[in-house]
Design a protein around this motif. Structure first.
Motif, PDB file in Angstrom:
ATOM      1  N   VAL A 298      38.321  42.819  42.848  1.00  0.00           N
ATOM      2  CA  VAL A 298      37.465  41.612  43.167  1.00  0.00           C
ATOM      3  C   VAL A 298      36.121  42.294  43.576  1.00  0.00           C
ATOM      4  O   VAL A 298      35.284  41.586  42.771  1.00  0.00           O
ATOM      5  N   VAL A 299      35.659  42.951  44.468  1.00  0.00           N
ATOM      6  CA  VAL A 299      34.596  43.255  44.701  1.00  0.00           C
ATOM      7  C   VAL A 299      33.854  44.133  43.724  1.00  0.00           C
ATOM      8  O   VAL A 299      32.732  44.351  43.305  1.00  0.00           O
ATOM      9  N   GLN A 300      34.927  45.181  42.869  1.00  0.00           N
ATOM     10  CA  GLN A 300      34.473  45.863  41.904  1.00  0.00           C
ATOM     11  C   GLN A 300      33.120  47.117  42.244  1.00  0.00           C
ATOM     12  O   GLN A 300      32.460  47.082  41.346  1.00  0.00           O
ATOM     13  N   VAL A 301      33.621  47.348  43.432  1.00  0.00           N
ATOM     14  CA  VAL A 301      32.707  48.580  43.588  1.00  0.00           C
ATOM     15  C   VAL A 301      32.925  49.875  42.806  1.00  0.00           C
ATOM     16  O   VAL A 301      34.127  50.208  42.519  1.00  0.00           O
TER      17      VAL A 301
ATOM     18  N   ALA B  92      32.900  36.863  49.520  1.00  0.00           N
ATOM     19  CA  ALA B  92      32.909  37.749  48.408  1.00  0.00           C
ATOM     20  C   ALA B  92      34.038  37.844  47.475  1.00  0.00           C
ATOM     21  O   ALA B  92      34.295  37.753  46.525  1.00  0.00           O
TER      22      ALA B  92
ATOM     23  N   ALA C 121      30.225  38.299  45.799  1.00  0.00           N
ATOM     24  CA  ALA C 121      30.770  39.630  45.616  1.00  0.00           C
ATOM     25  C   ALA C 121      29.909  40.614  45.043  1.00  0.00           C
ATOM     26  O   ALA C 121      29.713  41.729  45.494  1.00  0.00           O
TER      27      ALA C 121
ATOM     28  N   LEU D  85      27.436  41.612  47.686  1.00  0.00           N
ATOM     29  CA  LEU D  85      28.203  42.398  48.703  1.00  0.00           C
ATOM     30  C   LEU D  85      28.157  43.841  48.108  1.00  0.00           C
ATOM     31  O   LEU D  85      27.888  44.904  48.663  1.00  0.00           O
ATOM     32  N   ARG D  86      28.539  43.742  46.621  1.00  0.00           N
ATOM     33  CA  ARG D  86      28.670  45.080  46.060  1.00  0.00           C
ATOM     34  C   ARG D  86      27.263  45.939  45.699  1.00  0.00           C
ATOM     35  O   ARG D  86      26.958  46.885  46.257  1.00  0.00           O
TER      36      ARG D  86
ATOM     37  N   LEU E 212      27.534  47.334  50.161  1.00  0.00           N
ATOM     38  CA  LEU E 212      28.368  48.310  49.924  1.00  0.00           C
ATOM     39  C   LEU E 212      27.813  49.580  49.498  1.00  0.00           C
ATOM     40  O   LEU E 212      28.228  50.794  49.742  1.00  0.00           O
TER      41      LEU E 212
END
Lengths: 210, 210
Positions: A181-184, B130, B137, B140-141, B145
């Motif tokens: 989902v966030v795809q870090v 997100a 998202a 956030l990414r 993050l």
């Protein structure tokens, strides 16, 4: 496809107490069509904006039939979730093979479910709905997670087996969120086997060690 | 409350490059009021339904001022997120105390942030947004993050430190979701110290062991 196959299908056993004659009367597979439409509607519109009427329209049936099969929006949601989580129901079986390598097996099944786009979509939809609507969270908590976690916990020989199962589940859910989902990065593009390798000892500890 | 305290507050240092005179011209603390309003709006309405105009109204300022300070909705969201994550920025400092007991310290700080209702609400809002909106998202990414994980990774002496930091983060995020959002039992009512005790060895392994 024949209607008879649908009703008594051993793949998706249902014990809803609804009379089978109604399903036959409204065309073969109406219930499955409604569930399929519900999954799509919940996934695309979210829990809030999905209506019984909209599900009926997408399924090509009368809204009264949706009410007849499922009663309320929460009930349709629960049934749609149940279908989405069917792949996850492989988990207790996997755990039943004994404690050795349980962490690795669990990690591999879980990642497999999420790596498969066909199963990932519905599970994401469930997670999103549960995170944004208390009604959906309650359904996830009471219908699905409770049953799934109970079955996993029943396979474990540790103190507080439910708590242990939840710790394992929390890790896998968190990985799903950050990866899909966030795809870090680098997590989003790490080889699934590398994730299994790193996560397996953690799950093994939660599920088997005192 | 005095305007002077707000502008130069050592508690929330800002280096946005916006001229201080503008803030003074629009009343003391206008920027902080806008951010506060944005956090509330995003939390209550979700990312989708929050508008620049709605934020302006809630903050008691002209919509043009919101645009002046932040440019776009994504920018306001990023800034609001940044404030929400300030407690989490304690994490790299905590890790900086050395590898021994790093897992336990990290687990305790993280659980502490989520146990505190004042910090839990904004973090939940961020997570919800997100999970339901790609734009959120991405913010956030890319904004939060990345910076947070980079700082954590910089403190680690393991292969793939970013990946390790993400594995640790994923576990904590998953616990937050099951405990505070979905509220599965017994996890939802387990003593925080018991969670720390169980999770600490996992984080310790990810962050320090080859």
């Amino acid at each position: 496809m024949t209607g008879g196959e649908d009703r008594g299908s051993p793949k998706t056993p249902r014990r809803r107490g609804r009379p089978a004659r109604t399903e036959a009367a409204s065309g073969p597979g109406a219930r499955e069509r409604i569930l399929e439409a519900a999954r799509t509607e919940f996934a695309e519109r979210g829990y809030d904006k999905t209506t019984m009427r909209g599900i009926a329209r997408a399924a090509g049936v009368d809204a009264a039939l949706v009410h007849h099969y499922f009663g309320s929006k929460d009930d349709v949601f629960a049934a749609a979730i149940e279908v989405s989580f069917e792949p996850a129901l492989a988990v207790p079986a996997v755990l039943g093979q004994g404690p050795e390598g349980i962490g690795e097996r669990l990690a591999r099944v879980f990642i497999g479910v999420w790596e498969n786009p066909a199963t990932r979509g519905p599970m994401l939809a469930v997670l999103r709905s549960a995170l944004t609507h208390e009604a959906a969270a309650k359904v996830l908590r009471t219908f699905v997670l409770r049953r799934l976690l109970e079955r996993v916990a029943a396979e474990l020989d540790v103190p507080d087996p439910r708590f242990r199962a939840e710790l394992a589940a929390s890790h896998m859910i968190g990985i799903s969120i950050l990866r899909y989902v966030v795809q870090v990065e680098p997590l989003a593009s790490t080889d699934p086997e590398e994730i299994v390798r790193m996560v397996a000892p953690t799950l093994q500890r939660y599920l088997t060690e005192e």
